[in-house]
Design a protein around this motif. Structure first.
Motif, PDB file in Angstrom:
ATOM      1  N   LEU A  31       0.861  -1.175   0.000  1.00 46.99           N
ATOM      2  CA  LEU A  31       0.000   0.000   0.000  1.00 46.99           C
ATOM      3  C   LEU A  31       0.903   1.233   0.000  1.00 46.99           C
ATOM      4  O   LEU A  31       1.813   1.358   0.814  1.00 46.99           O
ATOM      5  N   LYS A  32       0.639   2.150  -0.909  1.00 46.70           N
ATOM      6  CA  LYS A  32       1.516   3.312  -1.096  1.00 46.70           C
ATOM      7  C   LYS A  32       1.106   4.449  -0.156  1.00 46.70           C
ATOM      8  O   LYS A  32       0.545   5.464  -0.569  1.00 46.70           O
ATOM      9  N   VAL A  33       1.396   4.268   1.122  1.00 47.68           N
ATOM     10  CA  VAL A  33       1.076   5.294   2.118  1.00 47.68           C
ATOM     11  C   VAL A  33       2.337   5.666   2.879  1.00 47.68           C
ATOM     12  O   VAL A  33       3.343   4.959   2.843  1.00 47.68           O
ATOM     13  N   VAL A  60      -3.308   2.772  -4.254  1.00 42.30           N
ATOM     14  CA  VAL A  60      -3.276   1.593  -5.136  1.00 42.30           C
ATOM     15  C   VAL A  60      -3.443   2.093  -6.563  1.00 42.30           C
ATOM     16  O   VAL A  60      -4.081   3.128  -6.798  1.00 42.30           O
ATOM     17  N   ASP A  61      -2.876   1.355  -7.514  1.00 42.51           N
ATOM     18  CA  ASP A  61      -2.953   1.770  -8.917  1.00 42.51           C
ATOM     19  C   ASP A  61      -4.275   1.365  -9.556  1.00 42.51           C
ATOM     20  O   ASP A  61      -4.805   2.069 -10.411  1.00 42.51           O
ATOM     21  N   SER A  62      -4.778   0.187  -9.157  1.00 35.23           N
ATOM     22  CA  SER A  62      -6.003  -0.336  -9.752  1.00 35.23           C
ATOM     23  C   SER A  62      -6.712  -1.235  -8.737  1.00 35.23           C
ATOM     24  O   SER A  62      -6.064  -1.848  -7.878  1.00 35.23           O
ATOM     25  N   CYS A  63      -8.035  -1.289  -8.859  1.00 35.80           N
ATOM     26  CA  CYS A  63      -8.816  -2.127  -7.945  1.00 35.80           C
ATOM     27  C   CYS A  63      -9.133  -3.497  -8.529  1.00 35.80           C
ATOM     28  O   CYS A  63      -9.601  -4.382  -7.795  1.00 35.80           O
ATOM     29  N   PHE A  64      -8.913  -3.675  -9.826  1.00 30.28           N
ATOM     30  CA  PHE A  64      -9.378  -4.897 -10.492  1.00 30.28           C
ATOM     31  C   PHE A  64      -8.806  -6.162  -9.840  1.00 30.28           C
ATOM     32  O   PHE A  64      -9.539  -7.101  -9.543  1.00 30.28           O
ATOM     33  N   THR A  88       2.923   0.436   5.044  1.00 31.83           N
ATOM     34  CA  THR A  88       3.402   0.095   3.702  1.00 31.83           C
ATOM     35  C   THR A  88       3.488  -1.405   3.457  1.00 31.83           C
ATOM     36  O   THR A  88       4.085  -1.828   2.477  1.00 31.83           O
ATOM     37  N   SER A  89       2.887  -2.202   4.338  1.00 34.50           N
ATOM     38  CA  SER A  89       2.830  -3.635   4.073  1.00 34.50           C
ATOM     39  C   SER A  89       1.846  -3.884   2.932  1.00 34.50           C
ATOM     40  O   SER A  89       1.272  -2.942   2.358  1.00 34.50           O
ATOM     41  N   ASP A  93      -2.794  -7.229   3.425  1.00 32.62           N
ATOM     42  CA  ASP A  93      -2.554  -7.247   4.877  1.00 32.62           C
ATOM     43  C   ASP A  93      -3.280  -6.090   5.561  1.00 32.62           C
ATOM     44  O   ASP A  93      -3.825  -6.242   6.668  1.00 32.62           O
ATOM     45  N   ASN A  94      -3.293  -4.932   4.908  1.00 32.01           N
ATOM     46  CA  ASN A  94      -4.018  -3.790   5.463  1.00 32.01           C
ATOM     47  C   ASN A  94      -5.526  -4.031   5.467  1.00 32.01           C
ATOM     48  O   ASN A  94      -6.216  -3.656   6.415  1.00 32.01           O
ATOM     49  N   ILE A  95      -6.023  -4.673   4.421  1.00 33.05           N
ATOM     50  CA  ILE A  95      -7.449  -5.004   4.368  1.00 33.05           C
ATOM     51  C   ILE A  95      -7.784  -6.023   5.457  1.00 33.05           C
ATOM     52  O   ILE A  95      -8.818  -5.928   6.119  1.00 33.05           O
TER      53      ILE A  95
END
Length: 325
Positions: A31-33, A60-64, A88-89, A93-95
């Motif tokens: 995750l780009k945070v 995220v770049d895309s949800c697909f 940033t894991s 994992d964040n979900i």
């Protein structure tokens, strides 16, 4: 015909292989945070809404790919509302953290010896806490039975989640103090001069304010117990200061000791009407189990400790040595 079937199978295997690689990469995609980013999941948020919100923030770049993973593993769509600390894991994992309801935890500490007004002032400054305190009717709101909440909040660190209520946190502190006081009262000395758990709470609060040294609490308790037994006034400065209230300027004066308030133990006999602060467990235990002692006086040495005396003559010498000099 055989060649066509083989070609189709090979193509299918190739597509499966590519798809598998794509899903594997999605599982590992970070995750780009920034580190320790807080994100609030509102009640009723769906998986697609969550991913789209992250995509909007360019996390995220895309949800697909993640939507495909959610189809394969429907548990990913079970999102629990709350405030979460994202890192940033891997995105998954964040979900999962949100699936598990592992919200970020905050803490609030009630310090031993704090008066109620300081506890209330501090809790009103707490971030991510629903401020619902009814200051005018605080005792009723928190306890339903007490007329005064002073002394009734157990000193400890309490953890809470975003949108928990200030009243709920104080109720936890109140319930814990009730439990600790009831337990201590069951172990009280058989000849204790105090007649109720509430009197023990009052005395414990005075003991708490009189010394910062844990080792002295029992002897402080013994002095006050001996005074109560012989009908001597407690003559303790912390009760006088409490009676002055917000007007106290940090310097206790002779006129303060001679001015009547219900808390001026130089003027009243016995205990003041309420506790004067939040006592620790150690102070409560000292109050209900004072050691056998002949001490009836003590004076501060100036280093945080006290000199204890059995007679007024001894006490006057100690005052001359540690105070007047």
């Amino acid at each position: 015909m055989t060649k066509v079937i083989v070609s189709v199978l090979l193509l299918a295997l190739l597509c499966c292989g590519i798809g598998y690689q794509q899903l594997q990469s999605a599982l590992k995609m970070p995750l780009k945070v920034e580190n320790s980013t807080l994100f609030k999941v509102e009640r009723g948020t769906g998986f697609n809404q969550l991913c789209q919100a992250w995509q909007t923030k360019q996390w995220v770049d895309s949800c697909f790919k993640f939507q495909v993973l959610a189809k394969l593993d429907p548990t990913l769509t079970d999102l629990k509302a709350g405030l979460y600390e994202l890192d940033t894991s891997a995105v998954i994992d964040n979900i999962r953290r949100i699936n598990q309801g592992a919200q970020v935890s905050f803490s609030f500490t009630i310090i031993e010896g704090q008066p109620l007004r300081d506890v209330v002032a501090n809790i009103q400054k707490q971030a991510h806490l629903s401020q619902d305190l009814d200051i005018e009717n605080l005792a009723t709101q928190i306890s339903n039975t007490q007329e005064n909440l002073e002394g009734w909040l157990f000193p400890d660190t309490y953890h809470y989640h975003s949108e928990d209520s200030a009243s709920g946190l104080l109720k936890r502190a109140y319930n814990k103090m009730q439990q600790e006081l009831d337990t201590a009262w069951q172990t009280r000395a058989p000849d204790l001069v105090l007649s109720s758990p509430y009197e023990a709470l009052i005395l414990a609060s005075i003991i708490e304010k009189e010394t910062g040294l844990a080792s002295e609490r029992p002897l402080i308790s013994a002095v006050f117990t001996n005074r109560l037994k012989t009908n001597m006034r407690l003559q303790t400065d912390p009760t006088v200061i409490y009676g002055i209230g917000a007007d106290f300027d940090g310097d206790i004066k002779r006129k303060d000791l001679t001015t009547y308030t219900p808390y001026n133990t130089y003027k009243i006999k016995g205990l003041p009407p309420t506790p004067i602060a939040m006592p620790s467990k150690a102070a409560i235990l000292a109050a209900v189990n004072p050691p056998e002692s002949e001490y009836v006086y003590f004076v501060a040495k100036g280093d945080g400790s006290h000199q204890f005396s059995k007679t007024l003559q001894e006490h006057n010498r100690a005052v001359k040595q540690y105070q007047l000099n």
